[in-house]
Design a protein around this motif. Structure first.
Motif, PDB file in Angstrom:
ATOM      1  N   GLY A  24     -37.885  39.940   1.373  1.00 48.61           N
ATOM      2  CA  GLY A  24     -37.976  40.732   0.506  1.00 48.61           C
ATOM      3  C   GLY A  24     -36.798  39.129  -0.268  1.00 48.61           C
ATOM      4  N   GLY A  25     -35.473  38.500   0.308  1.00 47.17           N
ATOM      5  CA  GLY A  25     -34.720  37.786   0.743  1.00 47.17           C
ATOM      6  C   GLY A  25     -35.204  36.330   0.100  1.00 47.17           C
ATOM      7  N   VAL A  26     -36.522  36.072   0.657  1.00 45.39           N
ATOM      8  CA  VAL A  26     -37.318  34.987   0.791  1.00 45.39           C
ATOM      9  C   VAL A  26     -37.903  34.766  -0.903  1.00 45.39           C
ATOM     10  CG1 VAL A  26     -39.200  32.960   1.292  1.00 45.39           C
ATOM     11  CG2 VAL A  26     -37.871  34.178   3.626  1.00 45.39           C
ATOM     12  N   LEU A  27     -38.100  36.019  -1.092  1.00 38.84           N
ATOM     13  CA  LEU A  27     -38.409  35.755  -2.343  1.00 38.84           C
ATOM     14  C   LEU A  27     -37.834  35.870  -3.460  1.00 38.84           C
ATOM     15  CD1 LEU A  27     -41.214  36.789  -4.408  1.00 38.84           C
ATOM     16  CD2 LEU A  27     -40.818  39.235  -4.023  1.00 38.84           C
ATOM     17  N   ALA A  28     -36.796  36.692  -3.326  1.00 38.68           N
ATOM     18  CA  ALA A  28     -34.917  36.496  -4.088  1.00 38.68           C
ATOM     19  C   ALA A  28     -35.260  35.261  -4.360  1.00 38.68           C
ATOM     20  CB  ALA A  28     -34.387  37.300  -3.708  1.00 38.68           C
ATOM     21  N   ILE A  32     -34.522  32.755  -7.783  1.00 39.97           N
ATOM     22  CA  ILE A  32     -33.410  32.660  -7.803  1.00 39.97           C
ATOM     23  C   ILE A  32     -33.173  30.876  -8.247  1.00 39.97           C
ATOM     24  CG2 ILE A  32     -30.584  32.268  -7.226  1.00 39.97           C
ATOM     25  CD1 ILE A  32     -31.548  34.637  -5.795  1.00 39.97           C
ATOM     26  N   TYR A  33     -34.394  30.268  -7.484  1.00 37.56           N
ATOM     27  CA  TYR A  33     -33.820  28.780  -7.298  1.00 37.56           C
ATOM     28  C   TYR A  33     -35.190  28.410  -8.517  1.00 37.56           C
ATOM     29  CZ  TYR A  33     -29.690  28.995  -4.836  1.00 37.56           C
ATOM     30  OH  TYR A  33     -28.529  29.537  -3.993  1.00 37.56           O
ATOM     31  N   THR A  34     -35.732  28.797  -8.724  1.00 39.95           N
ATOM     32  CA  THR A  34     -37.272  28.291 -10.113  1.00 39.95           C
ATOM     33  C   THR A  34     -37.889  28.950 -11.042  1.00 39.95           C
ATOM     34  OG1 THR A  34     -39.071  30.249  -8.010  1.00 39.95           O
ATOM     35  CG2 THR A  34     -38.487  27.124  -7.818  1.00 39.95           C
ATOM     36  N   TRP A  35     -37.390  30.563 -11.442  1.00 38.26           N
ATOM     37  CA  TRP A  35     -37.819  30.776 -11.992  1.00 38.26           C
ATOM     38  C   TRP A  35     -36.358  30.991 -13.524  1.00 38.26           C
ATOM     39  CZ3 TRP A  35     -40.809  36.394 -11.720  1.00 38.26           C
ATOM     40  CH2 TRP A  35     -41.558  35.340 -10.473  1.00 38.26           C
ATOM     41  N   CYS A  36     -35.316  30.794 -13.057  1.00 42.81           N
ATOM     42  CA  CYS A  36     -34.463  30.567 -13.984  1.00 42.81           C
ATOM     43  C   CYS A  36     -34.524  29.168 -15.276  1.00 42.81           C
ATOM     44  CB  CYS A  36     -32.722  29.509 -13.266  1.00 42.81           C
ATOM     45  SG  CYS A  36     -33.261  28.071 -12.337  1.00 42.81           S
ATOM     46  N   TRP A  37     -33.507  29.140 -15.840  1.00 45.00           N
ATOM     47  CA  TRP A  37     -33.665  28.284 -16.698  1.00 45.00           C
ATOM     48  C   TRP A  37     -32.926  26.742 -16.555  1.00 45.00           C
ATOM     49  CZ3 TRP A  37     -35.388  29.371 -21.662  1.00 45.00           C
ATOM     50  CH2 TRP A  37     -35.016  28.807 -22.850  1.00 45.00           C
ATOM     51  N   PHE A  38     -32.306  26.655 -15.911  1.00 50.38           N
ATOM     52  CA  PHE A  38     -32.156  24.967 -15.203  1.00 50.38           C
ATOM     53  C   PHE A  38     -32.344  25.240 -13.935  1.00 50.38           C
ATOM     54  CE2 PHE A  38     -29.646  26.111 -18.796  1.00 50.38           C
ATOM     55  CZ  PHE A  38     -30.073  24.528 -20.001  1.00 50.38           C
ATOM     56  N   PRO A  39     -33.601  24.842 -13.366  1.00 49.03           N
ATOM     57  CA  PRO A  39     -34.278  25.222 -11.502  1.00 49.03           C
ATOM     58  C   PRO A  39     -33.169  23.715 -11.168  1.00 49.03           C
ATOM     59  CG  PRO A  39     -36.062  24.739 -13.257  1.00 49.03           C
ATOM     60  CD  PRO A  39     -34.780  25.285 -13.974  1.00 49.03           C
ATOM     61  N   ARG A  40     -32.674  24.628 -10.067  1.00 50.16           N
ATOM     62  CA  ARG A  40     -31.903  23.578  -8.817  1.00 50.16           C
ATOM     63  C   ARG A  40     -32.629  23.068  -8.073  1.00 50.16           C
ATOM     64  NH1 ARG A  40     -26.534  27.102  -6.821  1.00 50.16           N
ATOM     65  NH2 ARG A  40     -26.100  25.430  -6.053  1.00 50.16           N
ATOM     66  N   PRO A  41     -32.485  21.980  -7.585  1.00 51.35           N
ATOM     67  CA  PRO A  41     -33.315  21.271  -6.386  1.00 51.35           C
ATOM     68  C   PRO A  41     -33.032  21.105  -5.098  1.00 51.35           C
ATOM     69  CG  PRO A  41     -31.583  18.999  -7.420  1.00 51.35           C
ATOM     70  CD  PRO A  41     -31.883  20.925  -8.113  1.00 51.35           C
ATOM     71  N   ILE A  42     -32.221  22.435  -5.196  1.00 54.05           N
ATOM     72  CA  ILE A  42     -31.762  22.963  -3.777  1.00 54.05           C
ATOM     73  C   ILE A  42     -32.817  23.688  -3.291  1.00 54.05           C
ATOM     74  CG2 ILE A  42     -31.397  25.028  -5.103  1.00 54.05           C
ATOM     75  CD1 ILE A  42     -29.195  25.443  -2.708  1.00 54.05           C
TER      76      ILE A  42
END
Length: 436
Positions: A24-28, A32-42
């Motif tokens: 669940g943490g991996v999914l979260a 967090i980093y791909t479904w946001c408005w500005f996806p981060r390369p992290i």
């Protein structure tokens, strides 16, 4: 359905839940980093366009080891610190580790120790007799916790909550409630005449009062359809522009509803929901003797009350202060929470959110020196407090208040919204006069 899991040795259940929490943490983190408005390369799950990145401190290409839970972030902490900062890996690693610990710990609290029950009913025999019920509650809350984790940290980063989290989450809650109303919070039914005390889930009716038969007739169906339709309409692109008169306002409003291609998906979801709700209603006696309809209607009531409370305060506060008080993502988030926990618990969560806000603001300020924190994390923290201290909240205060107000609860809520608007408006005038 959950009985094979309940029959496993406790240590095995802890291990399974720890692994599920890690997943669940991996999914979260992925969300967090791909479904946001500005996806981060992290994010190690996102394909990056390296040509568009700044020349200085470019991160290296992602390796297969980057996707290993926990350890992937530690591996990257040495390799990509120059690109992302020295401590970029701490938060995603703590999210995965936190959920890995939280899910077994909350299971111990809920299903083994009986933490949601009154203290006098937390003996091993009572908890064991309620094992099926408590495990259903736990399953719903574990899913909700993962969804709220993703929503909270996206809100921290961007002050927005994606519909991609709250819409599927609400649909999951409605589906689970239809399968079993035993996902909702427990209420103690005192025994009388030699009949022992028992527990039941708090459904759409007021505490300690039997459900009105009208909710199992056409009134219930029309109410469910109205709530579902209102929620789908709230998700559409709505904007009222009055600058050119009412005729043009209606024209612009209707054009806005179909402005984006997603309106077709929303329309399809609304129609499928109408059919599903009607099917459960028409077969309410055949499907587990009305239990499915009770669960679905309870979840819809929670959706309506949770979303409406935040929406009403958003409208009143924005009108009184002249600026947008809360984002609409907070409305859809609270609607999702209400669909999981019911309308009574959603009210408690909302009023506990300011208490949680104090701790969140202090931690946020200590780390980032930023005093402004979005409202979504408050709502999620208030929900967690409600889950952990349910018996004290419900039996100690909420139950008596709801019984006292009874049918006047709606009018009381409307009057409180009006009073809030007046207070904020007066406060705005005072601030304006003071600064001038």
């Amino acid at each position: 359905m959950l009985q094979p899991f309940i029959e496993l040795p406790l240590i095995v259940r802890w291990i399974i839940l720890a692994l599920l929490g890690l997943g669940g943490g991996v999914l979260a983190n992925h969300v967090i980093y791909t479904w946001c408005w500005f996806p981060r390369p992290i994010s190690p799950w996102r394909r990056r366009d390296r040509a568009s990145e700044p020349n200085e401190a470019k991160p290296t290409a992602f390796a297969a080891t980057d996707r290993i839970p926990l350890f992937g972030w530690l591996i990257r902490s040495r390799r990509d610190a120059s690109a992302f900062g020295r401590w970029f890996w701490v938060r995603p690693l703590m999210i995965e580790l936190g959920l890995m610990i939280a899910l077994p710990a909350y299971y111990q609290y809920t299903c083994v120790a009986g933490g949601m029950l009154p203290e006098s009913f937390r003996d091993a025999a009572t908890v064991n007799n309620l094992a099926g019920y408590l495990n259903w509650i736990y399953l719903a809350h574990a899913l909700l916790l993962i969804l709220m984790t993703a929503a909270t940290f996206i809100d921290f980063d961007e002050q927005t909550i994606p519909d991609l989290i709250t819409i599927p989450g609400t649909l999951i809650a409605l589906s689970m409630a239809t399968l079993s109303p035993w996902i909702f919070m427990p209420a103690l039914i005192p025994g009388a005449g030699g009949i022992p005390a028992s527990f039941r889930p708090i459904t759409f009716s007021l505490p300690d009062l039997p459900a009105d038969p009208k909710w199992f007739a056409s009134t219930g169906w029309w109410t469910a359809i109205a709530i579902w339709s209102g929620w789908c309409f709230a998700l559409s692109h709505r904007r009222v522009i009055l600058r050119k008169g009412w005729a043009k306002a209606v024209e612009f409003f209707l054009a806005g509803l179909v402005r984006y291609p997603t309106w077709k998906l929303l329309m399809a979801m609304w129609l499928v929901g109408l059919v599903a709700i009607s099917g459960v209603y028409l077969m309410r006696e055949e499907i587990w003797g009305g239990i499915a309809w009770t669960g679905l209607l309870t979840s819809l009531f929670g959706l309506a009350v949770g979303g409406s409370v935040v929406w009403a305060i958003r409208i009143v506060a924005s009108a009184a202060m002249g600026v947008e008080a809360m984002g609409f993502g907070d409305v859809t988030l609270m609607a999702m929470i209400g669909a999981f926990v019911g309308w009574q618990a959603s009210i408690a969560a909302f009023f506990l959110s300011p208490i949680a806000a104090i701790a969140i603001v202090l931690v946020q300020y200590a780390i980032t020196r930023e005093s402004r924190v979005p409202f979504g994390p408050y709502l999620c923290a208030g929900t967690v407090l409600t889950m952990l201290f349910w018996d004290r909240i419900y039996a100690g205060y909420l139950e008596s208040v709801l019984i006292t107000l009874g049918p006047s609860l709606l009018w009381f809520a409307l009057s409180m919204c009006g009073l809030l608007g007046v207070m904020l408006f007066v406060w705005g005038l005072i601030k304006k006069a003071a600064f001038q």
